[in-house]
Design an enzyme around this catalytic site. Structure first.
Site, PDB file in Angstrom:
ATOM      1  N   HIS A  65      20.521 -44.214  36.859  1.00 41.48           N
ATOM      2  CA  HIS A  65      21.279 -43.248  37.654  1.00 41.48           C
ATOM      3  C   HIS A  65      21.485 -41.996  36.804  1.00 41.48           C
ATOM      4  O   HIS A  65      22.323 -41.970  35.909  1.00 41.48           O
ATOM      5  CB  HIS A  65      22.622 -43.869  38.056  1.00 41.48           C
ATOM      6  CG  HIS A  65      23.370 -43.094  39.104  1.00 41.48           C
ATOM      7  ND1 HIS A  65      23.983 -41.896  38.845  1.00 41.48           N
ATOM      8  CD2 HIS A  65      23.587 -43.352  40.421  1.00 41.48           C
ATOM      9  CE1 HIS A  65      24.570 -41.450  39.945  1.00 41.48           C
ATOM     10  NE2 HIS A  65      24.339 -42.307  40.918  1.00 41.48           N
TER      11      HIS A  65
ATOM     12  N   CYS B 222      35.919 -52.239  60.692  1.00 43.87           N
ATOM     13  CA  CYS B 222      36.898 -53.320  60.761  1.00 43.87           C
ATOM     14  C   CYS B 222      37.610 -53.370  59.420  1.00 43.87           C
ATOM     15  O   CYS B 222      37.809 -52.348  58.770  1.00 43.87           O
ATOM     16  CB  CYS B 222      36.236 -54.637  61.127  1.00 43.87           C
ATOM     17  SG  CYS B 222      34.868 -55.117  60.063  1.00 43.87           S
TER      18      CYS B 222
END
Length: 619
Positions: free
Chosen positions: A540, A26
């Site tokens: 990370h 959407c």
């Protein structure tokens, strides 16, 4: 290509491409229907910097991405090998919660064209504004061409819905689109117009009387007809020889479903549509202000859980049957209540990162995209979200009391004001709708500025902190790099949290505090930790190293493991990462930075593993 890494991570956390039944999107969300929902890892996916939020509701696994959701959707489809013709599940035949089934069917049918539906409504509203202001005349060529552009989708709704409903119900969408075309064929419209004339003779199909209706702009008849056609298609395919299927299956579907639609499905569905619209009008007429207050207060809650899709067909049906809708204007204060709350945070906070996030959320919210404001700003602070709902309720009550309507469909945004202009010209209903919007916006902004944020949460001045439980030790040896120097916009912007980065000098990652492993990416390039004192840290290793599919990485822990400072978490092949062309800069992020007054980098330009790197100060 920039979204391929995100697409791979999303696929890994939804259980792989083999676990996907269907995928649509959407305005801001990827909406997965999964074979085995328990295989999906929502918590792990939330750690991805490209994901705003993950919501499991309405039988769907919803991944909130933001304004670039279409690009991510294409990347996921490409990565998973999904094509436009990939069949989806027959939701009508599945077991489960009826509400979940309904929401799944509705979102699957309407989501593919929701953007153009909103654009068409906005264009209609702007044309109405141009006529009221005297800029265009309705008999001018300019007006007629733009009106055709804005009205084509609504007039030919049965064709568009026929296609998407056919895909949703697992049939040939071109067969169901042709059925929709039959409903709005000029011959059928002429028959309807002739039947309206006094004394017009009735028509019959094989001696069965036909009641003509104008099915242009209709919603329910074609959806029911598509379901019947898809069922008939599946039954025919089971029984016909393979040599006859390609021709006789469509022939049977068209030859049976089209007459059946005009004789029974259409009239019954039309009656149902009228009853639904009139029933809503009856309920709305009992206490418009109360309806407005309820919608203004609860709409954003429904959006969070994806339940708002159950109301979309009702709005469209009101427009098709009544020519106007009163529900959409009542939702406008709910939208601007959250926008006002985010604006209050923007004006109140002194934290640069929070101010930037709130400011961008306000801009997106003005155009109807409230997820960044809700998930990124208001919900984490709690009180702004509550104030937004309260202000939305008050504004919605004003809109309901003013009997405001829209005359075309769209998202609740600033352009909805133009869609609220009555065909006869500006009147009190329009000004009531505008007043409700402004009250919600201003009230939520003021409440948030006055009482929406703890005083310490709004300040950004660093204060002295004591070493100990507030320390985050360096997880590796290397050179310290300021976070805004990391060659990745998401990390550098501070959107994921404050912290620092390290260019590693060796190949080990150790625990920076006592705590536990909260998440571990499937590719082992990143790990999430939770300290015993509540600090959440994301480590990370490298930039875009998810693309290496975990080959240079080895994990020595798993999710749920308890760790002590210095415990070995990961090892990686430093040279292999460099040879593959990836940057080694390793962000160390405090994921819940909003819970603290400040995050300070205490290390110098170089740091040893186990030495202090970051220090957080409590609220």
């Amino acid at each position: 290509m920039e979204y391929q890494a995100l697409a791979k991570d999303i696929l890994a956390h939804v259980g792989g491409k083999e676990n996907i039944v269907s995928l649509v999107h959407c305005a801001t969300r990827l909406r997965f229907k999964l074979k085995e929902p328990l295989r999906a890892n929502a918590e792990g996916l939330k750690q991805n910097p490209g994901v705003i939020m993950v919501v499991e509701s309405g039988g769907q696994f919803q991944v909130v991405i933001g304004n670039h959701v279409h690009d991510v959707w294409q990347a996921v489809r490409s990565e998973a090998g999904l094509s436009d013709e990939t069949p989806v599940a027959d939701s009508a035949g599945e077991k489960g919660n009826p509400l979940n089934q309904l929401i799944d069917i509705v979102s699957g049918i309407f989501t593919p064209f929701i953007g153009i539906l909103a654009a068409s409504g906005i264009l209609k509203g702007l044309l109405a504004l141009a006529v009221v202001c005297g800029w265009l005349a309705t008999d001018s060529g300019t007006y007629k061409i733009w009106f055709a552009a804005s009205d084509a989708l609504f007039f030919f709704f049965p064709l568009v819905l026929g296609y998407t409903a056919g895909k949703k119900f697992g049939g040939n969408p071109f067969i169901t689109m042709v059925i929709g075309g039959a409903l709005v064929h000029p011959v059928m419209i002429q028959a309807f117009e002739a039947s309206q004339q006094a004394g017009a003779a009735g028509d019959a199909f094989l001696s069965i009387p036909v009641t003509w209706f104008n099915y242009s702009s209709s919603v329910i008849p074609i959806i029911l007809a598509a379901w019947v056609s898809c069922w008939l298609e599946k039954q025919s395919a089971k029984r016909l020889p393979s040599a006859m299927k390609n021709f006789f299956t469509p022939l049977i579907c068209l030859g049976v479903t089209v007459p059946l639609t005009f004789l029974a499905i259409g009239p019954v569905a039309t009656l149902l549509s009228q009853m639904l619209a009139n029933g809503y009008q009856w309920v709305y007429a009992l206490a418009p202000w109360l309806a407005g207050a309820a919608m203004g207060a609860l709409w954003q809650v429904c959006v969070i859980f994806g339940l708002h899709w159950g109301l979309v067909p009702l709005m469209i049906n009101n427009l098709a049957v009544l020519g106007h809708d009163s529900m959409l204007p009542m939702l406008l204060p709910a939208v601007f209540g959250q926008v006002g709350a985010a604006l209050g945070v923007f004006l109140r906070t002194r934290d640069a990162r929070q101010k930037m996030l709130a400011g961008s959320s306000v801009t997106a919210g003005i155009f109807g995209i409230t997820e960044p404001a809700v998930y990124g700003v208001n919900l984490p602070l709690r009180r702004p979200f509550i104030f937004g709902c309260v202000a939305g309720a008050i504004g919605g009550a004003i809109v309901g009391f003013s009997d405001s309507h829209v005359y075309s469909f769209g998202f609740g945004n600033i352009f909805t004001i133009a869609q609220m202009i009555p065909p006869g010209g500006v009147d009190a209903t329009l000004w009531g709708g505008v007043l409700g919007l402004l009250v919600a916006l201003v009230l939520s902004c003021v409440l948030t500025m006055v009482a929406g944020m703890p005083r310490r949460a709004a300040e950004a001045t660093p204060v002295a902190v004591n070493a100990g439980e507030n320390d985050v030790l360096s997880p590796m040896n290397g050179s310290v790099l300021a976070l805004d120097q990391v060659p990745d916009a998401t990390f550098a912007s501070g959107l994921l949290g404050q912290g620092a980065a390290i260019i590693p000098a060796d190949n080990k990652v150790i625990a920076p505090f006592a705590g536990e492993v909260a998440s571990l990416f499937a590719t082992k390039h990143a790990i999430g930790l939770l300290s015993d004192s509540g600090i959440e840290v994301l480590i990370h290793v490298g930039i875009d190293t998810v693309k290496l599919d975990g080959k240079p990485f080895t994990a020595h822990v798993k999710v749920g493991d308890k760790v002590q400072p210095g415990d070995l978490l990961l090892e990686f092949d430093r040279q292999a990462i460099i040879d593959a062309g990836y940057d080694l800069a390793t962000p160390i992020i405090i994921s819940n930075s909003d819970d603290y007054r400040d995050v300070v980098t205490v290390a110098a330009t170089a740091v040893q593993a186990g030495a202090p790197l970051l220090c957080v100060s409590h609220q």
